[in-house]
Design a protein around this motif. Structure first.
Motif, PDB file in Angstrom:
ATOM      1  N   ALA A  70       0.795  -1.230   0.000  1.00  0.00           N
ATOM      2  CA  ALA A  70       0.000   0.000   0.000  1.00  0.00           C
ATOM      3  C   ALA A  70       0.823   1.273   0.000  1.00  0.00           C
ATOM      4  CB  ALA A  70      -0.937  -0.004   1.215  1.00  0.00           C
ATOM      5  N   SER A  71       2.038   1.207  -0.503  1.00  0.00           N
ATOM      6  CA  SER A  71       2.877   2.403  -0.563  1.00  0.00           C
ATOM      7  C   SER A  71       3.918   2.233  -1.664  1.00  0.00           C
ATOM      8  CB  SER A  71       3.576   2.636   0.782  1.00  0.00           C
ATOM      9  OG  SER A  71       4.540   3.654   0.673  1.00  0.00           O
ATOM     10  N   GLU A  72       4.271   3.349  -2.293  1.00  0.00           N
ATOM     11  CA  GLU A  72       5.302   3.309  -3.331  1.00  0.00           C
ATOM     12  C   GLU A  72       6.641   2.873  -2.747  1.00  0.00           C
ATOM     13  OE1 GLU A  72       4.766   3.670  -6.393  1.00  0.00           O
ATOM     14  OE2 GLU A  72       2.852   4.739  -6.569  1.00  0.00           O
ATOM     15  N   THR A  73       6.855   3.124  -1.457  1.00  0.00           N
ATOM     16  CA  THR A  73       8.134   2.798  -0.817  1.00  0.00           C
ATOM     17  C   THR A  73       8.081   1.475  -0.058  1.00  0.00           C
ATOM     18  OG1 THR A  73       7.484   4.077   1.141  1.00  0.00           O
ATOM     19  CG2 THR A  73       8.731   5.228  -0.566  1.00  0.00           C
ATOM     20  N   GLY A  74       6.913   0.815  -0.056  1.00  0.00           N
ATOM     21  CA  GLY A  74       6.791  -0.457   0.656  1.00  0.00           C
ATOM     22  C   GLY A  74       7.556  -1.574  -0.034  1.00  0.00           C
ATOM     23  N   ASN A  75       7.882  -2.616   0.731  1.00  0.00           N
ATOM     24  CA  ASN A  75       8.631  -3.750   0.177  1.00  0.00           C
ATOM     25  C   ASN A  75       7.943  -5.061   0.589  1.00  0.00           C
ATOM     26  OD1 ASN A  75      10.537  -5.645  -0.708  1.00  0.00           O
ATOM     27  ND2 ASN A  75      12.257  -4.262  -0.253  1.00  0.00           N
ATOM     28  N   PRO A  76       6.972  -5.540  -0.207  1.00  0.00           N
ATOM     29  CA  PRO A  76       6.232  -6.759   0.143  1.00  0.00           C
ATOM     30  C   PRO A  76       7.121  -7.989   0.282  1.00  0.00           C
ATOM     31  CG  PRO A  76       5.177  -5.590  -1.682  1.00  0.00           C
ATOM     32  CD  PRO A  76       6.511  -4.955  -1.466  1.00  0.00           C
ATOM     33  N   SER A  77       8.203  -8.070  -0.510  1.00  0.00           N
ATOM     34  CA  SER A  77       9.059  -9.254  -0.456  1.00  0.00           C
ATOM     35  C   SER A  77       9.751  -9.383   0.901  1.00  0.00           C
ATOM     36  CB  SER A  77      10.108  -9.197  -1.574  1.00  0.00           C
ATOM     37  OG  SER A  77      10.913  -8.039  -1.456  1.00  0.00           O
ATOM     38  N   VAL A  78      10.114  -8.265   1.510  1.00  0.00           N
ATOM     39  CA  VAL A  78      10.728  -8.304   2.844  1.00  0.00           C
ATOM     40  C   VAL A  78       9.726  -8.836   3.869  1.00  0.00           C
ATOM     41  CG1 VAL A  78      11.692  -6.913   4.719  1.00  0.00           C
ATOM     42  CG2 VAL A  78      12.361  -6.471   2.349  1.00  0.00           C
ATOM     43  N   VAL A  79       8.473  -8.373   3.759  1.00  0.00           N
ATOM     44  CA  VAL A  79       7.423  -8.842   4.664  1.00  0.00           C
ATOM     45  C   VAL A  79       7.268 -10.351   4.561  1.00  0.00           C
ATOM     46  CG1 VAL A  79       4.958  -8.753   5.183  1.00  0.00           C
ATOM     47  CG2 VAL A  79       6.181  -6.656   4.619  1.00  0.00           C
ATOM     48  N   LEU A  80       7.221 -10.865   3.341  1.00  0.00           N
ATOM     49  CA  LEU A  80       7.051 -12.300   3.133  1.00  0.00           C
ATOM     50  C   LEU A  80       8.264 -13.078   3.637  1.00  0.00           C
ATOM     51  CD1 LEU A  80       5.463 -12.341  -0.449  1.00  0.00           C
ATOM     52  CD2 LEU A  80       4.315 -12.664   1.739  1.00  0.00           C
ATOM     53  N   GLY A  81       9.457 -12.521   3.465  1.00  0.00           N
ATOM     54  CA  GLY A  81      10.667 -13.185   3.946  1.00  0.00           C
ATOM     55  C   GLY A  81      10.694 -13.306   5.458  1.00  0.00           C
ATOM     56  N   VAL A  82      10.361 -12.216   6.137  1.00  0.00           N
ATOM     57  CA  VAL A  82      10.309 -12.235   7.610  1.00  0.00           C
ATOM     58  C   VAL A  82       9.271 -13.234   8.097  1.00  0.00           C
ATOM     59  CG1 VAL A  82       9.748 -10.877   9.663  1.00  0.00           C
ATOM     60  CG2 VAL A  82      11.143  -9.871   7.840  1.00  0.00           C
ATOM     61  N   TYR A  83       8.120 -13.262   7.419  1.00  0.00           N
ATOM     62  CA  TYR A  83       7.057 -14.197   7.796  1.00  0.00           C
ATOM     63  C   TYR A  83       7.526 -15.648   7.662  1.00  0.00           C
ATOM     64  CZ  TYR A  83       2.875 -17.060   7.117  1.00  0.00           C
ATOM     65  OH  TYR A  83       1.937 -18.053   7.180  1.00  0.00           O
ATOM     66  N   ALA A  84       8.227 -15.961   6.582  1.00  0.00           N
ATOM     67  CA  ALA A  84       8.708 -17.331   6.368  1.00  0.00           C
ATOM     68  C   ALA A  84       9.677 -17.749   7.465  1.00  0.00           C
ATOM     69  CB  ALA A  84       9.380 -17.433   4.993  1.00  0.00           C
TER      70      ALA A  84
END
Length: 558
Positions: free
Chosen positions: A529-543
């Protein structure tokens, strides 16, 4: 049109035929067989039936409409249900099964008194017959009307098209509930759940293809790089669902719906053992975490494809389906929607008849009925209830603010006091039934005055959360003066089922709750939800966290 109608009829008839084959030898002459599926339901059937009972066109149309108009903050009404579902599996279901309950209101009699049970049963019936079932019928009629274009095809007015469609859906749904009992409902739910998942996933797939001029990746790139603020699930005060409401009234509503609601819990009460019930509940929880793909993403795609001028907003999802789904698939999709509508309708109808016959009827009539006579009476009651809901459903067309939030607002009369009574009943042993009933009456009066009489300029969810606290505190204060003998919880296995916990129940529950937090992070300014957000980092931390959870909480080898 004829291709669409033909494929719809074929798929729907096939579901009915398979359901009949699976249930034709079942004994429906007893309460256990008719109301609890003979206590023989497995985990997959329970999970699919729970999901499909809750997932109807109210969500497919209503939630997508809110996402079309605003952002993803409306997921607060769906995905946080993982928490109460884990609570149900770990804490509530063992108690329900050990006590051998057929209806949830039986708890109110054992904890409080007979009068409280009757009042709560009446509230359940009001909630089902005037809110839940009519809403499912009405939103289903909207979908059928928009996709089949019934007004033009048959020269009908909008009101007439909705009314006739409501009647048609109601008649078919009533046949399942009245003649098949809970087993037929649960089996058909399992089949329809598969069809619905496939059908609902086809909508965003073809919408992305349409948006990208035939390229799925181009469509995905468009929605993740433009209007990215609409991905945000962390709602502010100007959104339909501000984020603080998750921790106030919304979570109370979720606990009502998923841990005390007869139509949901009844599937678990029909489990063949505790393990099956727990597996089914957690299957449902896992599925609910994926709901934004079918309940929110199409709303976002409607905004990109249809623009922001659709009025009423509840028409945005059907219009999207009409625009992007190939004609040869529309019949299959309508069959999927029809299955979801039928599931909600016949599940709640079956539960309403169960509550009436097992809770209210013994107090209304002193006549002693055999099991066969009771089932015959239940079928008559179900027929009357079906007719009542078909009368009320078309009246919802006069709402103006989106059907999803309208129904949630009215539900505040019922769901908040039920959860309050459960909370006090579980964690306090001396508050009397009289204290509970006084608090219930005070809640109804206050909620009506705050929301409708004085029209307080405060999100109604905050009102619901505040009144939950008020209800609990009032009961505890009244309980100082209005006491009963300390309640002693039953320890005997009256349900006659194996009460051994599933060995993976704790680690799976923790993983699901962790998945909930990861989903919110993914749909936030640090994610999509942001131009500066990083979804891949979120998914990596979750894993990484999931791996840690598994090693820390996995069951020890026997």
């Amino acid at each position: 049109m004829w291709l669409t109608i033909s494929s719809f009829i074929i798929v729907t008839a096939l579901v009915a035929y398979i359901s009949w084959l699976k249930t034709k030898g079942d004994d429906l002459s007893t309460s256990k067989g008719y109301f609890l599926a003979g206590r023989g339901l497995g985990g997959l059937v329970i999970g699919c039936s729970m999901v499909l009972t809750s997932l109807s066109t109210e969500q497919l149309i209503g939630v997508n409409a809110v996402s079309y108009k605003g952002n993803f903050s409306v997921i607060a009404w769906t995905v946080p249900t993982v928490i109460p579902l884990c609570f149900l599996a770990l804490y509530m279901l063992p108690r329900y099964l050990r006590n051998g309950y057929t209806t949830v209101p039986e708890f109110f009699e054992s904890r409080f008194d007979r009068q409280t049970r009757l009042i709560m049963s009446t509230l359940f019936l009001i909630f089902y017959l005037l809110i839940v079932i009519p809403t499912a019928l009405y939103t289903g009629a909207i979908a059928f009307n928009k996709i089949f274009n019934l007004e033009t095809a048959f020269g009908l007015s909008y009101g007439a098209a909705i009314t006739y469609t409501v009647i048609a859906i109601g008649v078919v749904g009533a046949i399942y509930a009245i003649f098949g009992g809970l087993k037929a409902v649960a089996v058909s739910d399992t089949i329809n759940a598969v069809i619905l998942v496939i059908g609902a996933l086809l909508v965003p797939f073809f919408a992305l293809m349409y948006l990208g001029d035939g390229s799925f990746s181009a469509g995905l790139h468009t929605i993740t790089t433009t209007h990215v603020d609409k991905w945000n699930a962390i709602g502010n005060e100007t959104d339909a669902t501000p984020w603080p409401t998750i921790f106030t009234g919304i979570m109370v509503v979720h606990f009502f719906y998923w841990t005390t609601n007869q139509a949901i819990v009844q599937r678990c009460l029909g489990a063949k053992d505790l393990k099956s019930g727990q597996k089914g509940i957690l299957i449902a929880a896992l599925f609910l975490l994926t709901l934004p793909v079918i309940l929110n993403l199409p709303g976002l795609l409607s905004f990109h494809i249809l623009g922001d001028g659709v009025n009423p907003i509840d028409a945005s999802y059907p219009l999207l389906v009409n625009k992007v789904l190939p004609t040869w698939l529309q019949g299959f999709f309508i069959a999927a929607l029809f299955g979801a509508i039928l599931s909600t309708f016949n599940s709640f109808l079956n539960s309403a008849a169960t509550i009436y016959c097992k809770d209210l009827l013994p107090s209304i009539s002193k006549k002693v009925r055999s099991e066969e006579e009771l089932i015959a009476y239940a079928k008559k009651v179900s027929t009357i209830m079906a007719i009542v809901t078909m009368i009320f459903a078309p009246l919802l067309m006069f709402g103006t603010d989106g059907i999803f939030l309208i129904t949630k607002r009215f539900a505040g009369f019922v769901n908040i006091p039920i959860v309050a009574l459960f909370a006090v009943g579980l964690f306090n042993k001396t508050v009397s039934g009289l204290a509970a009933r006084i608090a219930l009456l005070a809640h109804v009066i206050l909620y009506f005055c705050i929301v409708w009489v004085f029209q307080v300029k405060l999100n109604f969810v905050y009102v619901m959360g505040g009144l939950f606290v008020f209800d609990v505190v009032l009961m505890l204060v009244l309980g100082i003066f209005l006491k009963r003998e300390p309640y002693v919880e039953n320890t005997v296995n009256k349900g006659d089922v194996d009460l051994t916990n599933w060995k993976y129940i704790k680690v799976t529950s923790i993983s699901l709750i962790l998945g909930l937090f990861a989903l919110y992070a993914f749909l936030s300014p640090i994610g999509l939800a942001s131009e500066t957000g990083n979804p891949s980092v979120v998914l990596g931390v979750y894993a990484v966290l999931q791996v840690i959870v598994w090693f820390v909480f996995k069951p020890k080898a026997e």
